[in-house]
Design a protein around this motif. Structure first.
Motif, PDB file in Angstrom:
ATOM      1  N   ILE A 298      -3.645   6.216  -3.954  1.00  0.00           N
ATOM      2  CA  ILE A 298      -4.094   4.826  -3.925  1.00  0.00           C
ATOM      3  C   ILE A 298      -3.253   4.082  -2.889  1.00  0.00           C
ATOM      4  N   VAL A 299      -3.935   3.328  -2.036  1.00  0.00           N
ATOM      5  CA  VAL A 299      -3.292   2.723  -0.873  1.00  0.00           C
ATOM      6  C   VAL A 299      -3.465   1.210  -0.939  1.00  0.00           C
ATOM      7  N   PHE A 300      -2.351   0.489  -0.747  1.00  0.00           N
ATOM      8  CA  PHE A 300      -2.343  -0.973  -0.811  1.00  0.00           C
ATOM      9  C   PHE A 300      -2.135  -1.540   0.588  1.00  0.00           C
ATOM     10  N   MET A 301      -3.057  -2.369   1.046  1.00  0.00           N
ATOM     11  CA  MET A 301      -2.935  -2.998   2.357  1.00  0.00           C
ATOM     12  C   MET A 301      -3.222  -4.494   2.216  1.00  0.00           C
ATOM     13  N   PHE A 302      -2.165  -5.289   2.207  1.00  0.00           N
ATOM     14  CA  PHE A 302      -2.287  -6.736   2.045  1.00  0.00           C
ATOM     15  C   PHE A 302      -2.382  -7.434   3.401  1.00  0.00           C
ATOM     16  N   ASP A 303      -3.177  -8.498   3.450  1.00  0.00           N
ATOM     17  CA  ASP A 303      -3.406  -9.268   4.678  1.00  0.00           C
ATOM     18  C   ASP A 303      -3.878  -8.344   5.791  1.00  0.00           C
ATOM     19  N   PHE A 304      -4.827  -7.481   5.418  1.00  0.00           N
ATOM     20  CA  PHE A 304      -5.330  -6.480   6.354  1.00  0.00           C
ATOM     21  C   PHE A 304      -5.926  -7.164   7.584  1.00  0.00           C
ATOM     22  N   GLY A 305      -5.631  -6.589   8.737  1.00  0.00           N
ATOM     23  CA  GLY A 305      -6.146  -7.132   9.990  1.00  0.00           C
ATOM     24  C   GLY A 305      -5.178  -8.037  10.721  1.00  0.00           C
ATOM     25  N   LYS A 306      -4.055  -8.345  10.085  1.00  0.00           N
ATOM     26  CA  LYS A 306      -3.045  -9.196  10.713  1.00  0.00           C
ATOM     27  C   LYS A 306      -1.696  -8.494  10.710  1.00  0.00           C
ATOM     28  N   THR A 307      -0.832  -8.905  11.612  1.00  0.00           N
ATOM     29  CA  THR A 307       0.510  -8.344  11.686  1.00  0.00           C
ATOM     30  C   THR A 307       1.464  -9.193  10.864  1.00  0.00           C
ATOM     31  N   GLY A 308       2.222  -8.562   9.968  1.00  0.00           N
ATOM     32  CA  GLY A 308       3.180  -9.287   9.143  1.00  0.00           C
ATOM     33  C   GLY A 308       4.373  -9.771   9.950  1.00  0.00           C
ATOM     34  N   ASN A 309       4.996 -10.841   9.464  1.00  0.00           N
ATOM     35  CA  ASN A 309       6.162 -11.388  10.186  1.00  0.00           C
ATOM     36  C   ASN A 309       7.397 -11.505   9.302  1.00  0.00           C
ATOM     37  N   GLY A 310       7.383 -10.902   8.121  1.00  0.00           N
ATOM     38  CA  GLY A 310       8.545 -10.920   7.246  1.00  0.00           C
ATOM     39  C   GLY A 310       8.734 -12.209   6.471  1.00  0.00           C
ATOM     40  N   SER A 311       7.832 -13.163   6.589  1.00  0.00           N
ATOM     41  CA  SER A 311       7.963 -14.458   5.909  1.00  0.00           C
ATOM     42  C   SER A 311       7.427 -14.363   4.481  1.00  0.00           C
ATOM     43  N   ALA A 312       7.494 -15.489   3.779  1.00  0.00           N
ATOM     44  CA  ALA A 312       6.964 -15.553   2.419  1.00  0.00           C
ATOM     45  C   ALA A 312       5.465 -15.249   2.413  1.00  0.00           C
ATOM     46  N   ASN A 313       4.755 -15.670   3.460  1.00  0.00           N
ATOM     47  CA  ASN A 313       3.317 -15.413   3.535  1.00  0.00           C
ATOM     48  C   ASN A 313       2.983 -13.960   3.835  1.00  0.00           C
ATOM     49  N   SER A 314       4.018 -13.187   4.182  1.00  0.00           N
ATOM     50  CA  SER A 314       3.831 -11.749   4.402  1.00  0.00           C
ATOM     51  C   SER A 314       4.470 -10.938   3.277  1.00  0.00           C
ATOM     52  N   THR A 315       4.739 -11.605   2.158  1.00  0.00           N
ATOM     53  CA  THR A 315       5.318 -10.955   0.984  1.00  0.00           C
ATOM     54  C   THR A 315       4.312 -11.049  -0.162  1.00  0.00           C
ATOM     55  N   PHE A 316       3.995  -9.911  -0.778  1.00  0.00           N
ATOM     56  CA  PHE A 316       2.924  -9.859  -1.766  1.00  0.00           C
ATOM     57  C   PHE A 316       3.417  -9.185  -3.040  1.00  0.00           C
ATOM     58  N   LEU A 317       3.117  -9.806  -4.163  1.00  0.00           N
ATOM     59  CA  LEU A 317       3.410  -9.234  -5.473  1.00  0.00           C
ATOM     60  C   LEU A 317       2.121  -8.692  -6.071  1.00  0.00           C
ATOM     61  N   PHE A 318       2.231  -7.586  -6.817  1.00  0.00           N
ATOM     62  CA  PHE A 318       1.050  -7.024  -7.470  1.00  0.00           C
ATOM     63  C   PHE A 318       1.466  -6.298  -8.739  1.00  0.00           C
ATOM     64  N   ASP A 319       0.510  -6.178  -9.673  1.00  0.00           N
ATOM     65  CA  ASP A 319       0.834  -5.647 -10.993  1.00  0.00           C
ATOM     66  C   ASP A 319      -0.450  -5.219 -11.690  1.00  0.00           C
ATOM     67  N   ASN A 320      -0.286  -4.408 -12.748  1.00  0.00           N
ATOM     68  CA  ASN A 320      -1.378  -4.029 -13.648  1.00  0.00           C
ATOM     69  C   ASN A 320      -2.590  -3.477 -12.885  1.00  0.00           C
ATOM     70  N   VAL A 321      -2.356  -2.372 -12.209  1.00  0.00           N
ATOM     71  CA  VAL A 321      -3.421  -1.677 -11.478  1.00  0.00           C
ATOM     72  C   VAL A 321      -4.159  -0.797 -12.484  1.00  0.00           C
ATOM     73  N   ALA A 322      -5.460  -1.028 -12.650  1.00  0.00           N
ATOM     74  CA  ALA A 322      -6.178  -0.343 -13.720  1.00  0.00           C
ATOM     75  C   ALA A 322      -7.620  -0.061 -13.321  1.00  0.00           C
ATOM     76  N   LEU A 323      -8.231   0.852 -14.060  1.00  0.00           N
ATOM     77  CA  LEU A 323      -9.655   1.131 -13.928  1.00  0.00           C
ATOM     78  C   LEU A 323     -10.424   0.364 -14.993  1.00  0.00           C
ATOM     79  N   ALA A 324     -11.623  -0.109 -14.640  1.00  0.00           N
ATOM     80  CA  ALA A 324     -12.466  -0.837 -15.584  1.00  0.00           C
ATOM     81  C   ALA A 324     -13.889  -0.308 -15.489  1.00  0.00           C
ATOM     82  N   PHE A 325     -14.615  -0.451 -16.585  1.00  0.00           N
ATOM     83  CA  PHE A 325     -16.001  -0.001 -16.615  1.00  0.00           C
ATOM     84  C   PHE A 325     -16.842  -0.832 -15.669  1.00  0.00           C
ATOM     85  N   GLY A 326     -17.595  -0.156 -14.789  1.00  0.00           N
ATOM     86  CA  GLY A 326     -18.425  -0.877 -13.836  1.00  0.00           C
ATOM     87  C   GLY A 326     -19.902  -0.643 -14.011  1.00  0.00           C
ATOM     88  N   GLY A 327     -20.275   0.231 -14.928  1.00  0.00           N
ATOM     89  CA  GLY A 327     -21.685   0.507 -15.130  1.00  0.00           C
ATOM     90  C   GLY A 327     -22.169   1.654 -14.266  1.00  0.00           C
TER      91      GLY A 327
END
Length: 428
Positions: free
Chosen positions: A142-171
């Protein structure tokens, strides 16, 4: 003996940190489990934003600083994901980046599949979803790519928190015929070019569900809606040269607008066939038929695709194709009952209603006289199935202009309140 002991410890450590979903970072994943790439740095940290929907102790963090526009990090899972029923991935995300930031979630293994989600808030937690309905069970990264398409600059806007990665029923994966009623089927649609679509209650029938399409005032000429997820239908559309039609029930505020239907292979977007017809009614439902033998101008012939062994398992519909939203203004359309095969619309004989088309052949114009039957629209197709001209009529008698046509045979399609009339024309 020492080597054997070290090897056992290494294997034990791997077993401890072997991964599966769900992941909540409360001891199931540690920083060393991440594999960073191209400017992304992932870690497991104490939750610095223990508010709102996420008050857990630990979260994942990815900092982007330089590198590539696709920078991120990934985690290897113990086993391939089973996406047969639980086919939607959900994840909580916190970012101070602007609303509309692209978060790409990619699955890798035997091949790859990726989906995008767009943030709708800033500086608060939200749950994003990625729909992988119809994708194979071949992925264990599983691959995480935040702000895809832009180059990060190390600032707060280039810092991402994430949690509770799960599968859900989709039909279940959608398939033809599609009527958007079954609660066990995933009725997700996929928009592009400025369309916004959703499954809603039919505004003319409270017992019926339909797809509502908003072609916004910022929509492109090619704005459309894929009928399903990016994985298309569960089975291939069985198009052949002798069974080349599909039909869709549509509602349009305007008669005479072009509606295009495109079929393709979701695994190869270069394998396509497109055809186009026009609405004949305004403010009411009608069934319109699409014949892929009559391919849209500039698109590939169905015969060529079939000769090359192409399969078609995804369909997209385009309302008012060729017109920008800014020119037409925001418009709302609806569609329902997407089916393979010819429509159930009656085909009637010109002689049965006392009508005639004359002179035929002609050197300039034809006169269409349907006696007491009202003509709703008239379209001319050349022998390659390409639309030459079309117009809305709402009369029982009209003139069809052939002065600008090259010499040769044409097909005349007349839509009436009684059904369809098809006549062969000849221009001298």
């Amino acid at each position: 003996m020492r080597y054997f002991t070290i090897r056992i410890l290494v294997l034990f450590a791997i077993q401890i940190h072997g991964q599966t979903l769900p992941i909540n970072f409360e001891g199931d994943v540690i920083t060393s489990d991440f594999v960073d790439f191209d400017g992304g740095t992932a870690s497991v940290i104490s939750n610095p934003q223990m508010t709102g929907d996420n008050t857990s102790n630990m979260v994942g963090q990815i900092l982007r600083n330089g590198g590539q526009v696709w920078a991120g990090s990934k985690i290897k899972l113990d086993n391939v994901l089973d996406l047969s029923t639980n086919n939607i991935i959900t994840m909580q995300v916190y970012t101070t980046a602007p609303i509309g930031t692209v978060v790409k979630f990619k699955l890798e293994g035997i091949g790859a599949a990726e989906r995008d989600a767009i943030t709708t808030v800033s500086s608060e937690w939200e749950t994003l979803t990625w729909d992988f309905t119809g994708t194979p069970n071949d992925f264990d990264d599983i691959v995480f790519m935040f702000d895809f398409g832009k180059t990060g600059n190390g600032s707060a806007n280039s810092t991402f928190l994430f949690d509770n990665v799960a599968l859900a029923f989709g039909g279940r994966q959608i398939d033809l015929p599609a009527d958007f009623e079954d609660s066990e089927t995933n009725h997700t649609t996929t928009d592009f070019g400025g369309n916004v679509s959703s499954r809603v209650i039919d505004p003319t029938n409270g017992a019926n569900n339909v797809i509502k399409v908003i072609k916004t005032d910022g929509a492109a000429t090619w704005a459309g809606t894929t009928i399903g997820t990016p994985a298309g239908f569960a089975t291939n559309i069985p198009l052949t040269l002798t069974n080349s039609k599909m039909n869709v029930k549509v509602w349009s505020p305007d008669a005479g607008i072009p509606v295009r239907l495109k079929v393709e292979d979701w695994r190869d977007p270069t394998h396509t066939c497109e055809t186009q017809t026009n609405t004949t009614k305004s403010g009411e439902w009608e069934i319109i038929e699409f014949d892929f033998i009559n391919q849209a101008m500039g698109t590939e012939l169905l015969s060529v695709g079939l000769d090359k062994g192409w399969t078609y398992n995804m369909a997209s519909i385009f309302f008012n194709f060729g017109t920008e939203g800014s020119a037409a203004g925001e418009k709302i359309y609806y569609f329902d009952n997407v089916k393979f095969g010819a429509s159930t619309t009656n085909t009637i004989d010109l002689n049965d209603i006392g009508g005639r088309v004359f002179p035929n052949p002609t050197i300039s114009n034809w006169i269409v006289d349907l006696n007491n039957t009202e003509i709703q629209s008239i379209s001319i197709f050349n022998m390659n199935g390409q639309l030459v001209s079309t117009k809305v009529v709402n009369l029982t008698k009209t003139i069809v202009n052939g002065a600008g046509l090259l010499s040769g045979f044409y097909f005349l399609k007349i839509s009436t309140s009684e059904g369809l009339i098809i006549e062969k024309l000849y221009k001298q």
